[in-house]
Design a protein around this motif. Structure first.
Motif, PDB file in Angstrom:
ATOM      1  N   UNK A  93       0.853  -1.196   0.000  1.00 43.66           N
ATOM      2  CA  UNK A  93       0.000   0.000   0.000  1.00 43.66           C
ATOM      3  C   UNK A  93       0.889   1.247   0.000  1.00 43.66           C
ATOM      4  N   UNK A  94       0.504   2.242  -0.779  1.00 44.92           N
ATOM      5  CA  UNK A  94       1.314   3.451  -0.922  1.00 44.92           C
ATOM      6  C   UNK A  94       1.413   4.264   0.357  1.00 44.92           C
ATOM      7  N   UNK A  95       2.443   5.109   0.400  1.00 53.28           N
ATOM      8  CA  UNK A  95       2.778   5.847   1.608  1.00 53.28           C
ATOM      9  C   UNK A  95       1.619   6.710   2.122  1.00 53.28           C
ATOM     10  N   UNK A  96       1.013   7.449   1.215  1.00 51.55           N
ATOM     11  CA  UNK A  96      -0.059   8.368   1.606  1.00 51.55           C
ATOM     12  C   UNK A  96      -1.228   7.623   2.221  1.00 51.55           C
ATOM     13  N   UNK A  97      -1.629   6.544   1.515  1.00 49.80           N
ATOM     14  CA  UNK A  97      -2.777   5.774   1.986  1.00 49.80           C
ATOM     15  C   UNK A  97      -2.467   5.117   3.333  1.00 49.80           C
ATOM     16  N   UNK A  98      -1.214   4.645   3.446  1.00 53.51           N
ATOM     17  CA  UNK A  98      -0.786   4.040   4.712  1.00 53.51           C
ATOM     18  C   UNK A  98      -0.967   5.025   5.847  1.00 53.51           C
ATOM     19  N   UNK A  99      -0.483   6.232   5.599  1.00 56.91           N
ATOM     20  CA  UNK A  99      -0.550   7.256   6.640  1.00 56.91           C
ATOM     21  C   UNK A  99      -1.987   7.513   7.092  1.00 56.91           C
TER      22      UNK A  99
ATOM     23  N   UNK B 258      -3.319   4.530   9.081  1.00 53.31           N
ATOM     24  CA  UNK B 258      -2.706   4.456  10.402  1.00 53.31           C
ATOM     25  C   UNK B 258      -3.298   5.512  11.320  1.00 53.31           C
ATOM     26  N   UNK B 259      -3.523   6.707  10.784  1.00 52.70           N
ATOM     27  CA  UNK B 259      -4.104   7.768  11.604  1.00 52.70           C
ATOM     28  C   UNK B 259      -5.480   7.353  12.125  1.00 52.70           C
ATOM     29  N   UNK B 260      -6.291   6.805  11.217  1.00 52.13           N
ATOM     30  CA  UNK B 260      -7.623   6.347  11.617  1.00 52.13           C
ATOM     31  C   UNK B 260      -7.539   5.284  12.698  1.00 52.13           C
TER      32      UNK B 260
ATOM     33  N   UNK C  39      -5.516  -4.930  12.989  1.00 52.93           N
ATOM     34  CA  UNK C  39      -6.686  -4.479  12.223  1.00 52.93           C
ATOM     35  C   UNK C  39      -6.295  -3.830  10.896  1.00 52.93           C
ATOM     36  N   UNK C  40      -5.039  -3.403  10.792  1.00 50.94           N
ATOM     37  CA  UNK C  40      -4.635  -2.564   9.658  1.00 50.94           C
ATOM     38  C   UNK C  40      -4.908  -3.215   8.310  1.00 50.94           C
ATOM     39  N   UNK C  41      -4.652  -4.503   8.213  1.00 48.99           N
ATOM     40  CA  UNK C  41      -4.808  -5.161   6.919  1.00 48.99           C
ATOM     41  C   UNK C  41      -6.247  -5.594   6.673  1.00 48.99           C
ATOM     42  N   UNK C  42      -7.143  -5.145   7.541  1.00 49.58           N
ATOM     43  CA  UNK C  42      -8.561  -5.475   7.424  1.00 49.58           C
ATOM     44  C   UNK C  42      -8.777  -6.989   7.328  1.00 49.58           C
ATOM     45  N   UNK C  43      -8.337  -7.735   8.343  1.00 46.47           N
ATOM     46  CA  UNK C  43      -8.454  -9.192   8.298  1.00 46.47           C
ATOM     47  C   UNK C  43      -9.910  -9.622   8.480  1.00 46.47           C
ATOM     48  N   UNK C  44     -10.197 -10.859   8.066  1.00 49.91           N
ATOM     49  CA  UNK C  44     -11.553 -11.375   8.225  1.00 49.91           C
ATOM     50  C   UNK C  44     -11.816 -11.746   9.675  1.00 49.91           C
ATOM     51  N   UNK C  45     -10.739 -12.048  10.429  1.00 45.68           N
ATOM     52  CA  UNK C  45     -10.909 -12.482  11.812  1.00 45.68           C
ATOM     53  C   UNK C  45      -9.730 -11.992  12.648  1.00 45.68           C
ATOM     54  N   UNK C  46     -10.028 -11.667  13.897  1.00 45.23           N
ATOM     55  CA  UNK C  46      -8.978 -11.302  14.851  1.00 45.23           C
ATOM     56  C   UNK C  46      -8.739 -12.487  15.785  1.00 45.23           C
ATOM     57  N   UNK C  47      -7.487 -12.877  15.948  1.00 44.50           N
ATOM     58  CA  UNK C  47      -7.141 -13.948  16.875  1.00 44.50           C
ATOM     59  C   UNK C  47      -6.376 -13.347  18.037  1.00 44.50           C
ATOM     60  N   UNK C  48      -6.894 -13.536  19.254  1.00 46.73           N
ATOM     61  CA  UNK C  48      -6.275 -12.872  20.400  1.00 46.73           C
ATOM     62  C   UNK C  48      -5.978 -13.866  21.507  1.00 46.73           C
ATOM     63  N   UNK C  49      -4.699 -14.033  21.830  1.00 43.33           N
ATOM     64  CA  UNK C  49      -4.278 -14.988  22.860  1.00 43.33           C
ATOM     65  C   UNK C  49      -4.032 -14.256  24.177  1.00 43.33           C
ATOM     66  N   UNK C  50      -4.994 -14.308  25.068  1.00 43.15           N
ATOM     67  CA  UNK C  50      -4.913 -13.624  26.357  1.00 43.15           C
ATOM     68  C   UNK C  50      -4.307 -12.225  26.226  1.00 43.15           C
ATOM     69  N   UNK C  51      -4.923 -11.398  25.384  1.00 39.34           N
ATOM     70  CA  UNK C  51      -4.299 -10.104  25.104  1.00 39.34           C
ATOM     71  C   UNK C  51      -4.269  -9.180  26.309  1.00 39.34           C
ATOM     72  N   UNK C  52      -5.189  -9.390  27.251  1.00 33.87           N
ATOM     73  CA  UNK C  52      -5.252  -8.464  28.394  1.00 33.87           C
ATOM     74  C   UNK C  52      -4.777  -9.137  29.672  1.00 33.87           C
ATOM     75  N   UNK C  53      -4.195 -10.324  29.532  1.00 36.69           N
ATOM     76  CA  UNK C  53      -3.814 -11.108  30.708  1.00 36.69           C
ATOM     77  C   UNK C  53      -2.832 -10.395  31.614  1.00 36.69           C
ATOM     78  N   UNK C  54      -1.965  -9.556  31.013  1.00 35.03           N
ATOM     79  CA  UNK C  54      -0.908  -8.945  31.818  1.00 35.03           C
ATOM     80  C   UNK C  54      -1.306  -7.557  32.329  1.00 35.03           C
TER      81      UNK C  54
END
Ligand SMILES: Nc1ncnc2c1ncn2[C@@H]1O[C@H](COP(=O)(O)OP(=O)(O)OP(=O)(O)O)[C@@H](O)[C@H]1O
Ligand SMILES: [Mg+2]
Lengths: 287, 262
Positions: free
Chosen positions: B105-111, B114-116, B148-163
């Protein structure tokens, strides 16, 4: 009024502190960390110089063995003006610098990619391990005669010797850099869609960089040691050659000048690598 | 839809024995489904997630995402790790942009993206910071934004808030739910916490160890109320919630007792 302190009462001053006079703090380091040591080192240097001056002044050691600091300093001026052993000081220094810089560049250019490859590929590791593990524990001076017989006494043999001596630490550190790469970091990148090439350039290379820079630092140390030894044996130019010639006339002060120059050069190279570390891997040891 | 079909995993332990880490696990995650795997340590939750992510091949069974079999890692499944795996040499913004960069993805669009995303996770002012300058909770938010950046179909989260501490954890749960309700992504979420599982999930899989199995499945809808109301407390103190919590606790305890008896 109740004697009981009301639960949840505000404690202390909750207004924001005036920003101008806050005390900036950071996490305590373990060990020396980046506490300043420069002043201590400078004082130590002065003490050593004073001790040197005192010992030579009092005649504790025969003058032939240990010249006074001021004599050595005067000798620097003399050599700078008149040259020594058939070449100017600049010639000697640049000859040595040329050898070590060229050899370092070759060793880095070969050592980093080969080391990374050995860290990534079973065949590369298996094949290259044999020659590297065989030759690198050898003292370079033991194969210097072979270099001279095969390549002559010109620059080629000396630079080849140096490249061999400097290649191993760089190559091994690049390998270690790949091996210390956390699998989680690789997996994270793969889950973001990294191709093998992207994985290499965005993850593997930067992860290995701290170790590679350490390897380069070690290699430069090894390089200076090997360089002087090589110039002692087969040379007409160079700081090592200058020292060798001086020793034949028992010119201890010139030997001291030569040692001083090597020390300064080696220190400057070390500082250069440290600057590169500060610039390229400010994140070293973090996270 | 993500479909896990009779997934089994056998590991070779160091001493030569075989560890049966996952035993014929089957479940689906429908679009907009939020499936939580809950269970004691060692019951194969991470193994299951690693298999879905494509880091680990299955010994038996299959996993398909929207009809395509999972054969390796890919940008269609965003992974958030327990210990954030951010790159310390890249700024927060560049970390979030990593997947977009890989995709060309081009620089401008990336920016812009990412801001969003940083806005979405409440880190709009921290794009230029280095990851090691952030707190644990902030780092985890960067990890979510990055996934989330690559707009995946699913998020996989392994005890993301455990710590995280309980207050930060609650904030992160709110954040995750608001992201989930806005982006309408499938989520596969691992936790040790029964409350977290009940609060976040549309479906809770209770797992038991040795071999790793799904022993019970609960369809729950507290999260719908959470999305509408935005306040977790009345939900957590409601009688239905408490009842279910105790039921699941009993199941887990029972498994624990069976284990210590064996
Ligand atoms: N690489 C491996 N080699 C051998 N055994 C493994 C390996 N990885 C996991 N196991 C075993 O598989 C079982 C399940 O492990 P897993 O990491 O999936 O558990 P978990 O449910 O994620 O536990 P936790 O809640 O502690 O993270 C454990 O018994 C573990 O010892
Ligand atoms: Mg786990």
């Amino acid at each position: 009024m109740s004697e009981i302190i009301h639960a949840g009462e505000l404690v202390g001053d909750n207004r924001a502190a005036p920003v101008a006079k806050v005390r900036l703090v950071k996490m305590a380091d373990f060990g020396v960390g980046d506490k300043p040591t420069l002043a201590i080192s400078l004082v130590t240097a002065v003490v050593i110089l004073a001790a040197w001056w005192l010992v030579s002044r009092l005649g504790v050691v025969p003058h032939l063995f240990l010249p006074r600091p001021d004599e050595v300093l005067r000798q620097v001026g003399n050599i700078y003006r008149d040259g020594y052993a058939g070449a100017s000081l600049a010639d000697h220094v640049s000859a040595s610098l040329f050898r070590i810089v060229v050899a370092a560049l070759i060793a880095i250019a070969a050592g980093i990619p080969l080391g990374l490859l050995m860290g990534l590929n079973r065949w590369a590791k298996g094949v290259l391990d044999t020659p590297i593990e065989f030759y690198w524990p050898l003292p370079p001076l033991s194969y210097l005669p072979l270099m001279i017989i095969w390549l002559g006494i010109g620059e080629t043999s000396k630079i080849t010797l140096l490249v061999l001596a400097m290649f191993a630490p760089i190559c091994l550190s690049a390998q270690a850099g790949v091996r210390s790469l956390p699998l989680e970091r690789v997996n994270a990148a793969r889950a973001l869609g990294a191709s093998r090439l992207q994985l290499f350039f965005h993850i593997v290379m930067p992860s290995a960089l701290p170790e590679i820079l350490t390897g380069i630092r070690i290699a430069l140390g090894v390089g200076w040691g090997t360089l002087v030894a090589a110039e002692l044996i087969a040379s007409t130019r160079g700081i090592g050659y200058m020292i060798m010639s001086a020793s034949q006339f028992l010119a201890t002060d010139v030997v001291f000048v030569g040692i001083g120059i090597i020390a300064i050069c080696a220190f400057a190279f070390g500082a250069l690598v440290r600057a590169a570390e500060a610039l390229l891997v400010p994140w070293k040891g973090k996270l | 839809m993500l479909k896990v079909d009779h997934a089994s995993v056998f590991f070779a332990a160091r001493d030569g024995r075989t560890v049966h880490a996952l035993d014929r696990v089957s479940f689906d995650i429908p679009d907009e489904g939020f499936v939580v795997a809950l269970g004691a340590s060692g019951c194969g939750k991470s193994t299951l997630l690693n298999a879905i992510a494509g880091f680990l091949p299955l010994s038996e069974g299959s996993i398909t995402l929207n009809g395509r079999p999972v054969t390796g890692p890919g940008a269609d499944r965003g992974v958030v790790f327990q210990k954030d795996a951010l790159l310390p040499w890249k700024s927060v913004a560049d970390n979030v942009a990593l997947g977009l960069k890989f995709a060309g993805v081009g620089r401008r669009e990336r920016q812009e993206r990412v801001e969003d995303l940083l806005q979405l996770v409440g880190l709009a002012d921290f794009g230029k910071a280095a990851p090691y300058e952030l707190s644990g909770g902030m780092r985890q938010r960067v990890g979510i934004a990055r996934a989330l950046a690559t707009d995946p179909a699913i998020l996989l989260m392994d005890e993301p808030f455990g710590a995280l501490d309980s207050l930060t954890r609650e904030h992160m749960q709110e954040l995750l739910i608001s992201v989930w309700s806005r982006t309408a992504k499938k989520v596969f979420f691992i936790t040790h916490s029964i409350e977290e599982a009940l609060l976040l999930g549309t479906q809770v899989l209770v797992m038991s160890p040795r071999p790793g199995r799904v022993v019970r499945r609960f369809d729950v809808d507290f999260v719908r109320r959470f999305v509408e109301g935005g306040d977790a407390r009345p939900i957590k103190t409601s009688p239905e919630f408490a009842e279910l919590r105790e039921e699941i606790r009993a199941i887990l305890h029972e498994g624990e007792n069976l284990r210590s008896a064996a």
